[in-house]
Design a protein around this motif. Structure first.
Motif, mmCIF file in Angstrom:
data_model
loop_
_atom_site.group_PDB
_atom_site.id
_atom_site.type_symbol
_atom_site.label_atom_id
_atom_site.label_comp_id
_atom_site.label_asym_id
_atom_site.label_seq_id
_atom_site.Cartn_x
_atom_site.Cartn_y
_atom_site.Cartn_z
ATOM 1 N N GLY A 100 -4.579 -9.024 -2.898
ATOM 2 C CA GLY A 100 -5.318 -7.803 -3.214
ATOM 3 C C GLY A 100 -4.386 -6.602 -3.282
ATOM 4 N N ALA A 101 -3.442 -6.556 -2.334
ATOM 5 C CA ALA A 101 -2.498 -5.434 -2.307
ATOM 6 C C ALA A 101 -1.547 -5.487 -3.508
ATOM 7 N N VAL A 102 -1.120 -6.701 -3.879
ATOM 8 C CA VAL A 102 -0.270 -6.857 -5.067
ATOM 9 C C VAL A 102 -1.042 -6.382 -6.299
ATOM 10 N N ARG A 103 -2.302 -6.767 -6.369
ATOM 11 C CA ARG A 103 -3.138 -6.402 -7.511
ATOM 12 C C ARG A 103 -3.229 -4.876 -7.677
ATOM 13 N N ARG A 104 -3.469 -4.193 -6.582
ATOM 14 C CA ARG A 104 -3.590 -2.723 -6.648
ATOM 15 C C ARG A 104 -2.281 -2.079 -7.071
ATOM 16 N N GLU B 153 0.840 -1.206 0.000
ATOM 17 C CA GLU B 153 0.000 0.000 0.000
ATOM 18 C C GLU B 153 0.873 1.253 0.000
#
Lengths: 285, 260
Positions: free
Chosen positions: A187-191, A152
């Motif tokens: 999810g964090a990798v995706r963002r 993030e």
């Protein structure tokens, strides 16, 4: 793991502040030589130390997180983040409290991953390095939280992420919440990825289970150390299931390159240069 | 009240409806679609297009098989990488045609074998997690029996996750846990308690949105209830802006182990 004793980082004052300067020198204990599991020859700890824990035969010994950070980042460039986050016995699992205490003593770390920012060959990045001597780098809520926060942070600042993985997988002692860390970190990798940022993973021995099945395999570029065991199921579990011996070299880094799951094998001595080149090639203007 | 281990036994019980049973019991007009377009067809995962009332949806279910022959054919419900890749292909197809995705999860775990490793079991699961996090259609996952670790999670990243009353969800099987803790797989009953794997535990930890009642109902009633609940949930999500939906999905998983 047998060599763990030599590799403990020094107890310096800076450690208390949660920051370890790159280039901190670790003590080498005068311990008897160890036998390299690959070439079966005796190697002296001093020699190994000078060679980043690589035997003259090329065998890569396991390495603690601080040591890796010291050899990979530009001197003095590492600033640790979330150093004080520590695991809690979230589901009151038998023996976990004691196990955590033991892991902290054995590793000198509060949890199984060290995160921060650094520069590598002049290239700025966010960096996470997992710690093998903390419950074999298993992923519980704190590991998931630290890695998620790092992504993030990097997403907000358009920083690339470099991650060194070593893990036995999700941490059983935190039950389902460990499993949820796989989705959370993904999810964090995706963002981070959707925002056009680079993520490089370096898989080291061993990278297995829920870590392989999440952020380890989600890099844009996936590097591996020579001979590293990389897989989803551990070799012993597979052998028990299929009741056969596994072929030589199965699940080793070289095997994964051959099967198309790893981009390159990079020996420890070349990693800094390789990471610097990759970071440079992805500089965002 | 059943003990944790009794739930595990119920989830594994012979005669419990399997994935295909749920598809047939809830949807109409099901057309199965096969293959991952990469390597093979994997019969441990069944997927295709169906209707929920009049609405086209994509349904994906793990299938264990109900007799010995079928179980072997279905690999006992343990998917290989191609199963996860087929599921992802169908989800991407659903995204293209703006169909919601409904997944039924029931596996003791992703298959553990030479071929599965050679073809990247870990990579296949990881890719599903990343892709499902960003899939631009509503996703609802329902744990119907065994929720075996990463192999289950690979179909359970959704906007909502529901769980049948007698299903369980765990990072490791009670037997695996017992052999690690006590070097004795026979202590699985104790391990089941320690792992906190029941639907009530999941609800308490907010891992699921709701528990689907089973006890005291015939499965035909369970299916009818699910049909109604799915319809209502998807109606609500159809009126949610996609960016809002994705932000909520991120936050849904982000909250686990958030430390301040």
């Amino acid at each position: 793991m047998q060599l763990q004793g030599f590799f403990k980082k020094p107890k310096n004052e800076l450690e208390k502040g949660g920051r370890t300067p790159a280039g901190a020198t670790a003590e080498v204990h005068a311990e008897p030589s160890e036998i390299c599991p690959a070439c079966k020859k005796a190697v002296s700890p001093g020699e190994l130390w000078d060679n980043n824990l690589v035997c003259s035969c090329g065998h890569h010994f396991r390495m603690n997180a601080r040591q890796r950070i010291d050899f990979i980042v530009d001197s003095g460039s590492f600033f640790e983040m979330d150093a004080d986050l520590r695991g809690q016995d979230v589901i009151e699992f038998p023996g976990y409290d004691k196990k955590l205490k033991h892991a902290r003593l054995a590793s000198g770390e509060k949890e199984a991953v060290v995160c921060g920012t650094a520069s590598i060959g002049g290239g700025a990045c966010a960096l996470f390095v997992m710690e093998p001597s903390f419950m074999m780098g298993s992923m519980g809520t704190v590991v998931g939280e630290k890695i998620t926060r790092l992504f993030e942070y990097a997403t907000a600042r358009s920083l690339p992420v470099v991650g060194y993985t070593v893990s036995g997988g999700a941490r059983m002692q935190e039950g389902i919440l460990s499993l949820m860390q796989m989705a959370k970190t993904s999810g964090a990798v995706r963002r981070h990825s959707d925002a056009g940022n680079l993520y490089i993973t370096v898989l080291t021995d061993p990278t297995t289970g829920g870590v392989t099945a999440s952020f380890a395999m989600e890099g844009d570029i996936i590097l591996a150390e020579p001979g590293a065991l990389i897989g989803f199921a551990g070799p012993r579990v597979i052998e028990q299931t299929i009741r056969k011996k596994l072929p030589e070299g199965f699940q080793r880094a070289e095997f994964l390159v051959q099967r198309g799951f790893v981009d390159r094998i990079v020996p420890r001595a070349d990693q800094k240069k390789m990471l610097a080149r990759l970071l440079m090639l992805h500089e965002r203007g | 009240m059943k003990t944790a281990y009794e739930k595990v036994q119920a989830a594994r019980a012979k005669g419990r409806p399997s994935g295909i049973g749920f598809i047939k019991g809830i949807f109409t007009d099901f057309i199965e679609l096969h293959g991952d377009r990469r390597f093979a067809e994997d019969s441990a995962i069944v997927g295709g297009i169906a209707r929920l009332r009049d609405k086209p949806v994509t349904v994906i279910a793990m299938e264990k098989g109900s007799n010995t022959k079928e179980k072997v054919f279905r690999n006992f419900g343990s998917p290989n990488p191609e199963g996860y890749r087929k599921a992802l292909r169908l989800m991407k197809q659903a995204e293209k045609f703006h169909r919601p995705v409904i997944c039924f999860v029931d596996t003791s775990g992703a298959f553990c074998g030479i071929g599965a490793e050679e073809r990247g079991q870990g990579q296949a699961i990881a890719e599903n997690l990343v892709e499902m996090m960003g899939l631009r259609v509503p996703v609802i996952a329902i744990l119907i029996g065994e929720g075996g670790s990463g192999g289950a999670l690979a179909l359970a990243v959704g906007d909502e996750v529901w769980m049948l009353e007698n299903a369980f969800y765990s990072v490791i099987s009670p037997e695996g846990c017992a052999s690690i803790l006590w070097k004795d797989a026979k202590r699985n009953k104790e391990a089941a308690e320690c792992l906190k794997l029941t639907a009530a535990d999941m609800k308490q930890m907010q891992v699921i949105e709701q528990i689907i009642q089973e006890d005291g109902l015939a499965f035909s009633e369970v299916f009818a209830n699910l049909e109604e609940q799915l319809w209502n949930a998807l109606e609500e999500k159809a009126h949610t802006d996609l960016d809002t939906l994705l932000a909520a999905r991120y936050e849904r998983f982000r909250k686990f182990g958030r430390l301040d």
